[in-house]
Design a protein around this motif. Sequence first.
Motif, mmCIF file in Angstrom:
data_model
loop_
_atom_site.group_PDB
_atom_site.id
_atom_site.type_symbol
_atom_site.label_atom_id
_atom_site.label_comp_id
_atom_site.label_asym_id
_atom_site.label_seq_id
_atom_site.Cartn_x
_atom_site.Cartn_y
_atom_site.Cartn_z
ATOM 1 N N UNK A 333 0.735 -1.356 0.128
ATOM 2 C CA UNK A 333 0.030 0.100 0.087
ATOM 3 C C UNK A 333 0.742 1.248 -0.074
ATOM 4 N N UNK A 334 2.265 1.292 -0.093
ATOM 5 C CA UNK A 334 3.130 2.375 -0.075
ATOM 6 C C UNK A 334 2.802 2.923 -1.696
ATOM 7 N N UNK A 335 2.863 4.291 -1.706
ATOM 8 C CA UNK A 335 2.723 4.988 -2.969
ATOM 9 C C UNK A 335 3.885 4.540 -3.725
ATOM 10 N N UNK A 336 3.697 4.440 -5.129
ATOM 11 C CA UNK A 336 4.656 4.251 -6.222
ATOM 12 C C UNK A 336 5.443 2.873 -5.986
ATOM 13 N N UNK A 337 5.153 2.183 -5.059
ATOM 14 C CA UNK A 337 5.676 0.624 -4.802
ATOM 15 C C UNK A 337 4.806 0.028 -5.660
ATOM 16 N N UNK A 338 5.707 -0.758 -6.658
ATOM 17 C CA UNK A 338 4.974 -1.706 -7.809
ATOM 18 C C UNK A 338 5.936 -2.555 -8.211
ATOM 19 N N UNK A 339 5.364 -3.850 -8.288
ATOM 20 C CA UNK A 339 6.185 -5.024 -8.894
ATOM 21 C C UNK A 339 5.940 -5.170 -10.316
ATOM 22 N N UNK A 340 5.241 -4.218 -10.996
ATOM 23 C CA UNK A 340 4.798 -4.765 -12.301
ATOM 24 C C UNK A 340 5.889 -4.014 -13.339
ATOM 25 N N UNK A 341 6.532 -2.910 -12.782
ATOM 26 C CA UNK A 341 7.442 -2.193 -13.786
ATOM 27 C C UNK A 341 6.840 -1.036 -14.078
ATOM 28 N N UNK A 342 7.588 0.067 -14.529
ATOM 29 C CA UNK A 342 6.934 1.463 -14.935
ATOM 30 C C UNK A 342 6.044 1.317 -16.197
ATOM 31 N N UNK A 343 6.132 0.297 -17.024
ATOM 32 C CA UNK A 343 5.253 0.350 -18.253
ATOM 33 C C UNK A 343 3.845 -0.344 -17.926
ATOM 34 N N UNK A 344 3.754 -0.893 -16.589
ATOM 35 C CA UNK A 344 2.584 -1.384 -16.457
ATOM 36 C C UNK A 344 1.755 -1.048 -15.362
ATOM 37 N N UNK A 345 2.491 -0.321 -14.366
ATOM 38 C CA UNK A 345 1.791 0.309 -13.207
ATOM 39 C C UNK A 345 2.283 1.545 -12.579
ATOM 40 N N UNK A 346 1.637 2.403 -12.004
ATOM 41 C CA UNK A 346 2.038 3.732 -11.380
ATOM 42 C C UNK A 346 2.243 3.170 -9.695
ATOM 43 N N UNK A 347 1.781 2.035 -9.215
ATOM 44 C CA UNK A 347 2.215 1.976 -7.800
ATOM 45 C C UNK A 347 1.330 2.747 -6.973
ATOM 46 N N UNK A 348 -0.033 3.278 -7.619
ATOM 47 C CA UNK A 348 -0.890 4.053 -6.742
ATOM 48 C C UNK A 348 -2.207 3.414 -6.279
ATOM 49 N N UNK A 349 -2.623 2.152 -7.306
ATOM 50 C CA UNK A 349 -3.752 1.625 -7.051
ATOM 51 C C UNK A 349 -4.054 0.986 -5.604
ATOM 52 N N UNK A 350 -3.428 0.300 -4.894
ATOM 53 C CA UNK A 350 -3.535 0.163 -3.717
ATOM 54 C C UNK A 350 -3.292 1.198 -2.749
ATOM 55 N N UNK A 351 -2.355 2.005 -2.791
ATOM 56 C CA UNK A 351 -2.183 3.159 -2.137
ATOM 57 C C UNK A 351 -3.682 3.921 -2.176
ATOM 58 N N UNK A 352 -4.085 4.093 -3.124
ATOM 59 C CA UNK A 352 -5.521 4.925 -3.244
ATOM 60 C C UNK A 352 -6.687 3.970 -2.740
ATOM 61 N N UNK A 353 -6.707 2.737 -2.720
ATOM 62 C CA UNK A 353 -7.514 2.048 -2.044
ATOM 63 C C UNK A 353 -7.615 2.057 -0.335
ATOM 64 N N UNK A 354 -6.303 1.881 0.013
ATOM 65 C CA UNK A 354 -6.021 2.090 1.294
ATOM 66 C C UNK A 354 -6.284 3.253 1.911
ATOM 67 N N UNK A 355 -6.224 4.514 1.224
ATOM 68 C CA UNK A 355 -6.404 5.746 1.675
ATOM 69 C C UNK A 355 -8.085 6.020 1.636
ATOM 70 N N UNK A 356 -8.614 5.351 0.591
ATOM 71 C CA UNK A 356 -10.197 5.632 0.840
ATOM 72 C C UNK A 356 -10.917 4.706 1.746
ATOM 73 N N UNK A 357 -10.366 3.560 2.217
ATOM 74 C CA UNK A 357 -10.855 2.622 3.001
ATOM 75 C C UNK A 357 -10.593 3.156 4.516
ATOM 76 N N UNK A 358 -9.453 3.661 4.780
ATOM 77 C CA UNK A 358 -9.163 4.308 5.987
ATOM 78 C C UNK A 358 -10.032 5.485 6.294
ATOM 79 N N UNK A 359 -10.218 6.482 5.210
ATOM 80 C CA UNK A 359 -11.083 7.732 5.272
ATOM 81 C C UNK A 359 -12.522 7.369 5.432
ATOM 82 N N UNK A 360 -12.666 5.979 5.067
ATOM 83 C CA UNK A 360 -14.016 5.686 5.205
ATOM 84 C C UNK A 360 -14.406 4.737 6.570
ATOM 85 N N UNK A 361 -13.355 4.833 7.486
ATOM 86 C CA UNK A 361 -13.271 4.476 8.644
ATOM 87 C C UNK A 361 -13.224 2.851 8.717
#
Length: 532
Positions: A333-361
Amino acid sequence: MPDALPSPHRPSAIVTRPGLDERGTVFFAAIEMIRMPMILTDPRRPDNPIIFANQAFQDLTGYEEADLIGRNCRFLQGPQTDRGTVDELRDAVAAQRAIATEILNYKRDGTPFWNSVFIGPVFDDAGDILYFFASQLDITRRWASEQAFRQAQKMDAIGQLTAGLAHDFNNLLQVVTGNLEMAVQSVGEERPARQIARAIKAAERGAKLTTQLLAFARRTRLEPKVLGLNALVLAFAEVIESTLGDAIAVKLDLTPGLPGVTLDRTHLEVALLNVLLNARDAMPKGGTVTIATDRVTVAGDVVAQGLPPGEYVALRVTDEGEGMPPHVIERATEPFFSTKGAARGTGLGLAMVHGFVQQSLGRLEIASREGHGTTVSMIFPATAAEEAPAESRHRPRRGSETVLVVEDGDDVRSLASEYLEDLGYTVLLARDGQEALAVIEAEPALDLVFSDLVMPGGLDGLGLAAEARRRRPDLPVLLVTDDEPRVADGPRAPTMDVLGKPYRKSELADRVRAAIDRGAGQRVAPGEPPHG
């Protein structure tokens, strides 16, 4: 003079403890009875084996005494044990000096625990080494709390940096998308129109990137309504199947009779889609992804759950992919951490999910094993409220009123003016809050203040809104920002509204019309007292 402790050259006597002198008997009895986990090792024997372990140590690790005696302590180590810490312990034992440290150890059943270890040598009266004494303390919960605090500090720092970058970036995107949108309306040839459309699509991807950053940093304003997770998944199923492609089979395992949840529907759909895209990428050869819902009751060990006691509803996505090793799960869930490589991912997907879930308590949980797939669970508080009815979309309308645009950026200000004039409004301009107040005083026929939240000088958008309300209680204010929680935390008035940035012309038309109409409803009728 007798030895302070029994001789290390009589190991059988140490285990059974017959024939010890009075001091030795008292020493062993004390260690055996004390509640802190403790062991003794014999450095004079090959590989420094354990020769004694009290009951507290056996309870901590799950090993019985017969499993411990004669073994070196390294059997407590595991795949995630830090090798540098192990080297420090080994060096201290070799130098016959005391050491205190923290190390990740493993119990007999494979459960990891953080161990606060103190190791010290025990010498006889002649100064010769007899034993090494080691006390243990399970500090897993304290360590988890400290890690959570450090993570929160790091996330807060990144969030503040993100908000500043997003403001400037969204201003640029506003100019790019706005001018492209205006240009495509005046282009008649098919090829230039396609090129402009592609440019707009690229700019919108940039806008989505800032939205994900802000969601990760929990700096987007949520508009929660009561939802049914089962109904949302069923309504979203067609989008899910078309997005994942033919190689991925989607299986639904929805528990009937679930209570509702109070969530922002759009953010939840984006979060679910991000998790599903990760599941698809984990199965490059295809497979089945299961979307499940179930009821969760949190009680008892609240600290371990990370949630207050109560009823919750879980939305889970399980794939049959390659799974993740523990060190990847820890950073997933760390921002910009990705195992997909730069061509396939930004590393923000799960970071965004984590932020939304926490903001939703709620709480985000990731369970995975290499070669056995991954389950991502979004757990949200249940609500007893009834599901909100579907909203009818507001039809964009033109207008002829007068709007004051307050924006320090020349390009953004010009674009907003062009948008509004094209919609039929009369537009006045101001570069900052002080200029805006002068216009408000000079123009009694003003119908709306449309202002950026962030402005130079001592008066930002919130300050301008408060001052405008003091002078003209019925004058509506529409703020545009990418830091919506800051607006939500500030003073609000019935005549104030917020528009996210970057916005499309159609969005601006809807929100300006709605704000002006809301202000008209707040105006003072003849003979009525003024609004507070």
